[in-house]
Scaffold this motif. Structure first.
Motif, PDB file in Angstrom:
ATOM      1  N   GLN A   1       0.753  -1.258  -0.213  1.00  0.00           N
ATOM      2  CA  GLN A   1      -0.060  -0.231  -0.127  1.00  0.00           C
ATOM      3  C   GLN A   1       0.758   1.422  -0.177  1.00  0.00           C
ATOM      4  O   GLN A   1       0.508   2.640   0.043  1.00  0.00           O
ATOM      5  CB  GLN A   1      -0.626   0.564   1.603  1.00  0.00           C
ATOM      6  N   GLY A   2       2.226   0.652   0.235  1.00  0.00           N
ATOM      7  CA  GLY A   2       3.306   2.435  -0.212  1.00  0.00           C
ATOM      8  C   GLY A   2       3.818   3.097   1.074  1.00  0.00           C
ATOM      9  O   GLY A   2       3.498   3.542   1.022  1.00  0.00           O
ATOM     10  N   TYR A   3       3.122   2.494   2.354  1.00  0.00           N
ATOM     11  CA  TYR A   3       3.892   3.010   3.706  1.00  0.00           C
ATOM     12  C   TYR A   3       4.939   2.086   4.016  1.00  0.00           C
ATOM     13  O   TYR A   3       4.908   1.930   4.812  1.00  0.00           O
ATOM     14  CB  TYR A   3       2.886   2.203   4.657  1.00  0.00           C
ATOM     15  N   PHE A   4       5.839   2.439   3.104  1.00  0.00           N
ATOM     16  CA  PHE A   4       7.388   2.080   3.199  1.00  0.00           C
ATOM     17  C   PHE A   4       7.894   2.328   4.330  1.00  0.00           C
ATOM     18  O   PHE A   4       8.769   3.166   5.379  1.00  0.00           O
ATOM     19  CB  PHE A   4       7.977   2.350   2.334  1.00  0.00           C
ATOM     20  N   LYS A   5       7.771   3.878   5.233  1.00  0.00           N
ATOM     21  CA  LYS A   5       8.045   5.146   6.096  1.00  0.00           C
ATOM     22  C   LYS A   5       8.025   4.573   7.168  1.00  0.00           C
ATOM     23  O   LYS A   5       8.247   4.349   7.657  1.00  0.00           O
ATOM     24  CB  LYS A   5       7.773   7.021   4.956  1.00  0.00           C
ATOM     25  N   HIS A   6       6.590   4.546   6.902  1.00  0.00           N
ATOM     26  CA  HIS A   6       5.790   4.296   8.330  1.00  0.00           C
ATOM     27  C   HIS A   6       6.963   2.523   8.655  1.00  0.00           C
ATOM     28  O   HIS A   6       7.149   2.904  10.529  1.00  0.00           O
ATOM     29  CB  HIS A   6       4.397   4.027   8.393  1.00  0.00           C
ATOM     30  N   VAL A   7       6.571   1.589   7.777  1.00  0.00           N
ATOM     31  CA  VAL A   7       7.291   0.469   8.716  1.00  0.00           C
ATOM     32  C   VAL A   7       8.663   0.351   9.230  1.00  0.00           C
ATOM     33  O   VAL A   7       8.748   0.010  10.217  1.00  0.00           O
ATOM     34  CB  VAL A   7       7.306  -0.484   7.144  1.00  0.00           C
ATOM     35  N   ASN A   8       8.903   1.517   8.026  1.00  0.00           N
ATOM     36  CA  ASN A   8      10.777   1.797   8.319  1.00  0.00           C
ATOM     37  C   ASN A   8      10.650   2.526  10.148  1.00  0.00           C
ATOM     38  O   ASN A   8      11.949   1.823  11.184  1.00  0.00           O
ATOM     39  CB  ASN A   8      11.941   2.628   7.873  1.00  0.00           C
TER      40      ASN A   8
ATOM     41  N   PHE B   1      -1.836  -1.496  12.218  1.00  0.00           N
ATOM     42  CA  PHE B   1      -2.431  -0.488  11.464  1.00  0.00           C
ATOM     43  C   PHE B   1      -2.140  -0.847   9.994  1.00  0.00           C
ATOM     44  O   PHE B   1      -2.797  -0.322   9.771  1.00  0.00           O
ATOM     45  CB  PHE B   1      -0.427   0.279  11.521  1.00  0.00           C
ATOM     46  N   ALA B   2      -1.882  -2.107   9.864  1.00  0.00           N
ATOM     47  CA  ALA B   2      -2.363  -2.377   8.464  1.00  0.00           C
ATOM     48  C   ALA B   2      -3.398  -2.992   8.651  1.00  0.00           C
ATOM     49  O   ALA B   2      -4.183  -2.776   7.435  1.00  0.00           O
ATOM     50  CB  ALA B   2      -1.491  -4.349   8.351  1.00  0.00           C
ATOM     51  N   VAL B   3      -4.633  -3.834  10.182  1.00  0.00           N
ATOM     52  CA  VAL B   3      -5.873  -3.129   9.414  1.00  0.00           C
ATOM     53  C   VAL B   3      -6.555  -2.107   9.379  1.00  0.00           C
ATOM     54  O   VAL B   3      -7.637  -1.979   8.264  1.00  0.00           O
ATOM     55  CB  VAL B   3      -6.465  -4.106  11.049  1.00  0.00           C
ATOM     56  N   TYR B   4      -5.681  -1.072  10.112  1.00  0.00           N
ATOM     57  CA  TYR B   4      -6.425   0.055   9.720  1.00  0.00           C
ATOM     58  C   TYR B   4      -6.351   0.834   8.216  1.00  0.00           C
ATOM     59  O   TYR B   4      -7.326   1.023   7.508  1.00  0.00           O
ATOM     60  CB  TYR B   4      -5.901   1.222  10.711  1.00  0.00           C
ATOM     61  N   ILE B   5      -4.688   0.370   7.704  1.00  0.00           N
ATOM     62  CA  ILE B   5      -5.063   0.448   6.558  1.00  0.00           C
ATOM     63  C   ILE B   5      -5.829   0.174   5.514  1.00  0.00           C
ATOM     64  O   ILE B   5      -6.621   1.006   4.376  1.00  0.00           O
ATOM     65  CB  ILE B   5      -3.672   0.774   6.009  1.00  0.00           C
ATOM     66  N   LEU B   6      -5.727  -0.788   5.574  1.00  0.00           N
ATOM     67  CA  LEU B   6      -7.110  -1.645   5.018  1.00  0.00           C
ATOM     68  C   LEU B   6      -8.316  -0.897   4.808  1.00  0.00           C
ATOM     69  O   LEU B   6      -9.398  -1.440   3.640  1.00  0.00           O
ATOM     70  CB  LEU B   6      -7.106  -3.202   5.336  1.00  0.00           C
ATOM     71  N   GLN B   7      -8.766  -1.231   5.874  1.00  0.00           N
ATOM     72  CA  GLN B   7     -10.676  -0.438   6.194  1.00  0.00           C
ATOM     73  C   GLN B   7     -10.355   0.745   5.847  1.00  0.00           C
ATOM     74  O   GLN B   7     -11.070   1.115   5.717  1.00  0.00           O
ATOM     75  CB  GLN B   7     -10.261  -0.564   7.592  1.00  0.00           C
TER      76      GLN B   7
ATOM     77  N   ASN C   1      20.141  -4.421  -0.776  1.00  0.00           N
ATOM     78  CA  ASN C   1      18.663  -4.972  -1.564  1.00  0.00           C
ATOM     79  C   ASN C   1      17.777  -3.857  -1.770  1.00  0.00           C
ATOM     80  O   ASN C   1      17.033  -4.277  -2.898  1.00  0.00           O
ATOM     81  CB  ASN C   1      18.102  -5.804   0.406  1.00  0.00           C
ATOM     82  N   PRO C   2      17.584  -2.757  -1.533  1.00  0.00           N
ATOM     83  CA  PRO C   2      16.038  -2.180  -2.547  1.00  0.00           C
ATOM     84  C   PRO C   2      16.492  -1.834  -3.680  1.00  0.00           C
ATOM     85  O   PRO C   2      15.937  -2.004  -3.956  1.00  0.00           O
ATOM     86  CB  PRO C   2      16.404  -0.500  -1.904  1.00  0.00           C
ATOM     87  N   ILE C   3      17.969  -2.180  -4.405  1.00  0.00           N
ATOM     88  CA  ILE C   3      17.941  -2.195  -5.541  1.00  0.00           C
ATOM     89  C   ILE C   3      17.126  -3.270  -6.037  1.00  0.00           C
ATOM     90  O   ILE C   3      16.710  -3.485  -7.002  1.00  0.00           O
ATOM     91  CB  ILE C   3      19.830  -1.656  -6.172  1.00  0.00           C
TER      92      ILE C   3
END
Length: 334
Positions: free
Chosen positions: A50-57, A103-109, A180-182
């Motif tokens: 869903q594009g929440y890379f920054k939040h996970v980090n 957080f994942a459930v919140y984003i899905l909702q 790894n990101p590459i």
């Protein structure tokens, strides 16, 4: 994994000669080790998709920072035991898993497409399930290889060698965190080229990536070799004598990073069965040779065998990829 962990604990304890306190620590901490990746994996996968890379980090960084603070506090105050440290670690990792899942459930909702996702039931396609189980087996082989190697190094060479390798592994992980990101960015493009039947283009770019990483790795290894005595004392003055062992591990790390795109291409071509055969043969051969190599050459034997195993896997996959591309192109022409 949970059942096998407890089944194998006793024979491994006898092999290693662990004391009762260590066994109690493992019994206490094992559930967290086994279940934390499962809980985190699903949530992190959803959030990244869903594009929440920054939040996970940010969540990971907070947890790692908290764990580092706990370790430093325990070390400075000399208060607590292995069990206390395990409890603190388990507590922070459980909190991390719960926060990520909520957080994942919140984003899905919040996303209209996935709202009330739990009501939609679950269907499993056999091809999807087969692919994931095969991929899981590949990861399992790698995990067994790494853990068995650590145990045998500890038994036959000693605690210092194990600790030293852990330090060098952490230093090398800086390299993998950058590269790894590459690989993660490259893989979707690779899959796109495969679906467009641009097989040779995908292979050519993979080889270019390999050459680029090897060139960069060669320069970096030379710099680290030249300045080794300056920076290694930060960790432990006794590690200054392990210069050539360290360089071998850097070379191994660079090789493992360089061949990522070839490994990804084998996955994109759906070569899962071939992957399993190649990895199983290479890993079983490695396990059969590791004890004699360690007894004969110590840490050098372990490192050289790792490099050899990596080279064998790479060339085996490369040869099979070329064969698979030739077959696909013939079928397309027909």
């Amino acid at each position: 994994a949970f059942v096998f962990g407890f089944i194998l604990l006793r024979p491994v304890t006898i092999l290693m000669g662990w004391d009762p306190q260590t066994v109690r620590f493992i019994n206490f901490y094992m559930p967290t080790i086994l279940f934390n990746p499962v809980l985190n994996g699903t949530a992190v996968g959803i959030l990244r998709q869903q594009g929440y890379f920054k939040h996970v980090n940010i969540i990971h960084a907070i947890v790692y920072g908290l764990q580092t603070f706990i370790l430093l506090a325990t070390w400075i105050t000399k208060v607590g035991s292995l069990q206390v440290v395990a409890l603190e670690y388990a507590f922070t990792e459980i909190i991390e898993s719960v926060v990520l899942m909520i957080f994942a459930v919140y984003i899905l909702q919040r996303t209209e497409k996935y709202r009330n996702f739990w009501k939609s039931g679950m269907t499993l396609e056999s091809k999807f399930l087969k692919y994931n189980l095969s991929f899981g087996l590949l990861l399992t082989f790698d995990q067994i290889l790494g853990n068995v190697s650590t145990l045998l190094i500890n038994k036959y060479v000693g605690n210092f060698a194990t600790a030293y390798l852990k330090v060098i592994t952490r230093i090398c992980s800086i390299i993998t965190k950058i590269t790894n990101p590459i690989g993660q960015i490259f893989y979707p493009e690779l899959c796109k080229w495969i679906t467009e039947r641009k097989y040779k283009k995908a292979l050519k770019v993979s080889i270019r990536y390999l050459y680029a990483i090897l060139a960069l790795g060669g320069v970096l290894t030379f710099v680290l070799f030249s300045t080794y005595s300056w920076w290694i004392v930060i960790f432990d003055a006794t590690m200054v004598t392990a210069k050539y062992q360290s360089m071998l591990y850097f070379i191994y790390t660079m090789l493992s990073v360089a061949i990522i795109c070839i490994q990804q291409m084998s996955l994109a071509l759906d070569m899962m069965k071939a992957n399993l055969v190649i990895v199983a043969i290479a890993d079983l051969s490695y396990l059969g040779l590791i004890v004699p190599c360690i007894l004969k050459f110590g840490v050098y034997g372990y490192l050289m065998l790792q490099i050899l195993q990596l080279i064998v896997v790479f060339f085996s996959k490369y040869i099979y990829i070329n064969h698979e591309i030739s077959t696909l192109e013939k079928n397309n022409d027909a």
